[in-house]
Design a protein around this motif. Structure first.
Motif, PDB file in Angstrom:
ATOM      1  N   THR A 312       0.900  -1.369  -0.494  1.00  8.93           N
ATOM      2  CA  THR A 312       0.305   0.038   0.543  1.00  8.93           C
ATOM      3  C   THR A 312       0.445   1.083   0.160  1.00  8.93           C
ATOM      4  OG1 THR A 312      -0.168   0.206   2.376  1.00  8.93           O
ATOM      5  CG2 THR A 312      -1.472  -1.537   1.433  1.00  8.93           C
ATOM      6  N   ASP A 318      -2.504  13.188  -0.207  1.00  8.35           N
ATOM      7  CA  ASP A 318      -3.498  12.750   0.486  1.00  8.35           C
ATOM      8  C   ASP A 318      -2.954  12.444   2.422  1.00  8.35           C
ATOM      9  OD1 ASP A 318      -5.811  11.987  -0.319  1.00  8.35           O
ATOM     10  OD2 ASP A 318      -5.683   9.885  -1.157  1.00  8.35           O
ATOM     11  N   ARG A 321      -5.028  14.666   4.580  1.00  8.77           N
ATOM     12  CA  ARG A 321      -6.197  14.037   5.341  1.00  8.77           C
ATOM     13  C   ARG A 321      -6.147  12.598   5.715  1.00  8.77           C
ATOM     14  NH1 ARG A 321     -10.432  11.426   2.159  1.00  8.77           N
ATOM     15  NH2 ARG A 321      -8.919  10.825   0.341  1.00  8.77           N
ATOM     16  N   LYS A 322      -4.574  12.086   5.696  1.00 14.26           N
ATOM     17  CA  LYS A 322      -4.781  10.660   6.008  1.00 14.26           C
ATOM     18  C   LYS A 322      -4.045  10.809   7.287  1.00 14.26           C
ATOM     19  CE  LYS A 322      -8.966   9.320   4.595  1.00 14.26           C
ATOM     20  NZ  LYS A 322     -10.466   8.502   5.288  1.00 14.26           N
ATOM     21  N   SER A 325      -1.663   7.426   8.257  1.00 15.01           N
ATOM     22  CA  SER A 325      -2.299   6.175   7.371  1.00 15.01           C
ATOM     23  C   SER A 325      -1.406   5.297   6.806  1.00 15.01           C
ATOM     24  CB  SER A 325      -3.699   6.204   6.457  1.00 15.01           C
ATOM     25  OG  SER A 325      -3.776   5.377   5.479  1.00 15.01           O
ATOM     26  N   THR A 328      -3.031   3.302   0.925  1.00 14.57           N
ATOM     27  CA  THR A 328      -4.596   1.843  -0.364  1.00 14.57           C
ATOM     28  C   THR A 328      -3.796   1.280  -0.846  1.00 14.57           C
ATOM     29  OG1 THR A 328      -4.735   3.470  -2.253  1.00 14.57           O
ATOM     30  CG2 THR A 328      -6.562   3.467   0.122  1.00 14.57           C
ATOM     31  N   THR A 346     -14.191  -4.137   7.912  1.00 14.87           N
ATOM     32  CA  THR A 346     -14.173  -2.191   7.454  1.00 14.87           C
ATOM     33  C   THR A 346     -14.665  -1.688   9.318  1.00 14.87           C
ATOM     34  OG1 THR A 346     -14.887  -2.503   5.142  1.00 14.87           O
ATOM     35  CG2 THR A 346     -15.116  -0.191   6.523  1.00 14.87           C
ATOM     36  N   ASP A 388     -10.745   1.867   6.394  1.00 14.28           N
ATOM     37  CA  ASP A 388     -12.161   2.810   6.501  1.00 14.28           C
ATOM     38  C   ASP A 388     -12.882   2.950   5.222  1.00 14.28           C
ATOM     39  OD1 ASP A 388     -11.017   4.615   4.970  1.00 14.28           O
ATOM     40  OD2 ASP A 388      -9.467   5.963   6.111  1.00 14.28           O
ATOM     41  N   GLU A 389     -14.077   3.441   5.084  1.00 14.44           N
ATOM     42  CA  GLU A 389     -14.837   3.560   4.249  1.00 14.44           C
ATOM     43  C   GLU A 389     -13.874   3.880   2.568  1.00 14.44           C
ATOM     44  OE1 GLU A 389     -18.186   5.263   5.301  1.00 14.44           O
ATOM     45  OE2 GLU A 389     -18.626   3.795   6.807  1.00 14.44           O
ATOM     46  N   GLU A 390     -13.362   4.585   2.855  1.00 13.09           N
ATOM     47  CA  GLU A 390     -12.678   4.842   1.336  1.00 13.09           C
ATOM     48  C   GLU A 390     -11.418   3.499   1.487  1.00 13.09           C
ATOM     49  OE1 GLU A 390     -11.687   8.900   1.001  1.00 13.09           O
ATOM     50  OE2 GLU A 390     -11.814   9.299   3.445  1.00 13.09           O
ATOM     51  N   GLY A 391     -10.842   2.502   2.235  1.00 12.76           N
ATOM     52  CA  GLY A 391     -10.245   1.616   1.855  1.00 12.76           C
ATOM     53  C   GLY A 391      -9.015   2.325   2.624  1.00 12.76           C
ATOM     54  N   TYR A 392      -8.680   3.097   3.153  1.00 11.90           N
ATOM     55  CA  TYR A 392      -7.707   3.480   3.474  1.00 11.90           C
ATOM     56  C   TYR A 392      -6.617   2.478   4.368  1.00 11.90           C
ATOM     57  CZ  TYR A 392      -7.060   7.395   0.649  1.00 11.90           C
ATOM     58  OH  TYR A 392      -6.652   8.147  -0.701  1.00 11.90           O
TER      59      TYR A 392
END
Length: 500
Positions: A312, A318, A321-322, A325, A328, A346, A388-392
Motif C-alpha cells: 500500500t 492524501d 487528510r489521512k 495512514s 491504499t 471495515t 476505513d470506508e475509503e479503503g485506507y
C-alpha cells in the motif's frame, strides 16, 4: 534480448545513458557503461568459478558498489543472489548458509572476523574476501572478458532469497523472482514521480528489501544516481543532501527520528528533496509533523519482504487528510483486511492479506510454512490493520503483539502513538505482560529526551484521557535506547527479556 530479468538492466540503461553516473560512494563514481562492463566481467568470473543458473551467490558486506555489481552479475547468469544480514553472529550466518547452500560467498574483509572465517572454512564453501576501501573492488574476481551475456532469464526465474530478520524464531528464506521485483518497481513508479535526474540517498542496508527494491532499482530504471552509504549517519546524511542535491530519501522511523534530532536539522538545506519514503513500521504523527514543518511530507507505505515489499502507499496528495495512514493498495496489488473467519471487515482490526504479481511464490525449502502462509492466492501477513470506508489502511500492530487485558483487545501501536504525543518521548514501545487480575497488562518502554524529568506517573497521566483506561500501561521502563535489527525494525522480543 533473451535476458528479460534484472541482470539485463545495466546493459539496457548503458545503451540509453552510458556516461550518466549510476553509483556514487565516497567520491568514487561509476557510470552506467562502467556498471555494465564491470558486472559483465564479474559474471564471466563467477561462471569460471562454476556458478550457473539456479546456483546461489551469497554476499556479506555493507552497502557498496561491489554489492550492486555482484548482484547484477549473479542475476545475469540466472543464478540467485543471497544478501546476508551484516549484523548476524557467526552461528546465525551458519544457519542461513546451511539453508541456502551457496556456491560462492563474497565477503567484505571488515566482516570476515575470526569467528566468521572459521565458520566459512568449516562449511567449505568457496569464499572471496574483498576490501571496500582498496579501490579495486572485485577486480581479482572478474574475468578479462567484456563480451555481453544474454542468457535466457525470465520473470518467473528466481532472482534472490532474502532472509527475514528473525524477530521470532529462525529466519525464513523469502524467494523473490525477477518478476516479483519488477512488478514491485512498477507499483512504486505509479505512485512516486521519479525522474532521470533523481539523486537517491541509500543509507538503509541493501540486504533489506526496502532499500533495494524501493530505492535502488527504481532509481536505476529511471537512469538516476544512487549515493551509497555503508552506514547511516544523520549528520553525514544531512551533509550529502546539501552537497549532492539529494532528491529521494528513504528511512525507517528511527532514521527519520535521528535526522530530526540532529543539532543542525533545523538549519539544514532540504530544498532539493522531492520525495521522502518510509516503511517498516508506522511513523508517529508527532514525527510526521516535525518533517511537515520543514516542508516535507514523508510518504508512508505498508509492505513486507514477502511482497517485494510494496503493498500500500499513502500518496502525497492524501498525506495530510489521512495523516498516519498507510494508504491504499498499490496499482498492481490487491490488499484486504479480514477477521478470524476470513471475511473482509471495515472499521475494526483484522489481518492484512496481500495478493499480486509482486508476492513471493513461497519460502526457500520450506513448503509447510509456504502452505500455512497462503489461502488460495492470498498471503497471510500476520499484521493487524483497520481499513476505513475509503479503503485506507491504518496498521495497528502484529497479531502476535496484540494482548488481551480484562477481555479487551489492546493494540500496542495505538498506545505507542499516544505516547509519542508527549514532547519528551523520543522512542516508545509497548508489550503485554502477564497479570494475575487482568490476564495481561501493558508495559511501556520509553527513551526520554536528554535532561527530561519524565517519570512513570507523569507519562501515564499524559495518556489518561487520550486512551481508554484498560489501554493504559500499568508500568513504564525507561531505557537509554530500544533494540533494533539491522533494517531498523524494533525487536520487541528482546524487550520481553528486559528485567526492570
Amino acid at each position: 534480448m533473451n535476458d528479460q530479468g534484472l541482470g539485463s538492466w545495466p546493459r539496457r540503461r548503458a545503451r540509453m545513458t552510458p556516461y550518466k553516473a549510476a553509483l556514487v560512494q565516497d567520491g568514487r563514481r561509476m557510470s552506467y557503461r562502467q556498471l555494465d562492463l564491470t558486472s559483465t566481467r564479474l559474471a564471466h568470473g563467477l561462471r569460471a568459478r562454476g556458478v550457473g543458473p539456479g546456483d546461489r551467490v551469497a554476499f556479506l558486506g555493507l552497502n557498496s558498489i561491489e554489492l550492486v555489481t555482484a548482484m547484477f552479475a549473479t542475476a545475469s547468469l540466472g543464478a540467485v543472489f543471497v544478501p546476508l544480514n551484516t549484523r548476524l553472529a557467526a552461528p546465525e550466518l551458519r544457519y542461513v548458509l546451511d539453508n541456502s547452500e551457496p556456491a560462492t560467498v563474497i565477503c567484505e574483509d571488515t566482516l570476515a572476523t575470526s569467528d566468521v572465517a572459521a565458520m566459512l572454512d568449516e562449511i567449505g564453501v568457496s569464499t572471496y574476501i574483498f576490501s571496500r576501501n582498496a579501490g579495486d573492488g572485485l577486480r581479482a574476481l572478474e574475468a578479462d572478458d567484456e563480451s555481453p551475456l544474454d542468457d535466457s532469464v525470465g520473470h518467473d526465474d528466481l532472482f534472490m532469497i532474502q532472509y527475514t530478520s528473525g524477530t521470532s524464531g529462525r529466519p525464513k528464506g523469502v524467494q523473490l523472482t525477477h518478476g516479483n521485483v519488477i512488478w514491485n518497481v512498477m507499483n512504486l513508479m505509479v505512485d512516486v514521480d521519479l525522474g532521470s535526474e533523481e539523486v537517491a540517498l541509500v543509507t538503509a542496508p541493501l540486504f533489506h528489501t526496502a532499500a533495494l527494491n524501493q530505492v535502488l532499482f527504481p532509481t536505476i530504471l529511471k537512469g538516476g544516481t544512487a549515493l551509497l552509504e555503508a552506514r547511516f549517519d544523520p549528520d553525514r546524511a544531512l551533509d550529502l543532501i546539501e552537497s549532492e542535491g539529494v532528491t529521494l530519501l528513504f528511512g525507517v522511523t528511527s532514521m527519520y527520528l535521528a535526522l530530526s534530532d540532529a543539532q543542525r536539522f533545523g538549519g539544514a538545506d532540504l530544498t532539493t528533496l522531492r520525495s521522502a519514503l518510509s516503511g517498516g513500521a508506522p511513523i508517529p504523527e508527532a514525527l510526521l509533523r516535525v518533517w511537515l514543518d520543514r516542508g516535507l511530507m514523508i510518504v508512508q507505505g505498508y509492505g513486507l519482504t514477502e511482497a517485494s515489499p510494496g503493498s500500500t502507499m499513502l500518496r502525497a496528495a492524501d498525506g495530510i487528510r489521512k495523516l498516519g495512514s498507510a494508504g491504499t493498495a498499490c496499482f498492481f496489488t490487491d490488499v484486504r483486511v479480514v477477521d478470524g473467519a476470513g471475511d473482509p471487515v471495515t472499521g475494526e482490526p483484522g489481518e492484512v492479506q496481500v495478493s499480486g504479481p509482486n508476492v513471493t511464490p513461497g519460502y526457500w525449502r520450506d513448503p509447510a510454512t509456504t502452505d500455512r502462509a497462503f489461502s488460495d492466492s492470498w498471503l497471510h501477513t500476520g499484521d493487524l490493520a483497520t481499513v476505513d470506508e475509503e479503503g485506507y489502511l491504518r496498521i495497528v500492530g502484529r497479531l502476535k503483539d496484540m494482548y488481551i487485558s480484562g477481555g479487551e483487545n489492546v493494540y500496542p501501536a495505538e498506545v505507542e502513538s499516544a505516547l509519542y504525543e508527549h514532547p519528551d518521548v523520543i522512542e516508545a514501545a509497548v508489550i503485554g505482560i502477564p497479570d494475575p487480575t487482568w490476564g495481561e497488562v501493558g508495559r511501556a518502554f520509553v527513551v526520554a529526551a536528554p535532561g527530561s524529568s519524565l517519570d512513570q506517573d507523569g507519562l501515564i497521566a499524559h495518556l489518561d484521557g487520550r486512551l481508554a483506561r484498560y489501554k493504559l500501561p500499568k508500568s513504564v521502563v525507561f531505557l537509554d535506547d530500544l533494540p533494533h535489527n539491522a533494517s531498523g525494525k524494533l525487536m520487541k522480543s528482546q524487550l520481553r527479556e528486559v528485567n526492570p
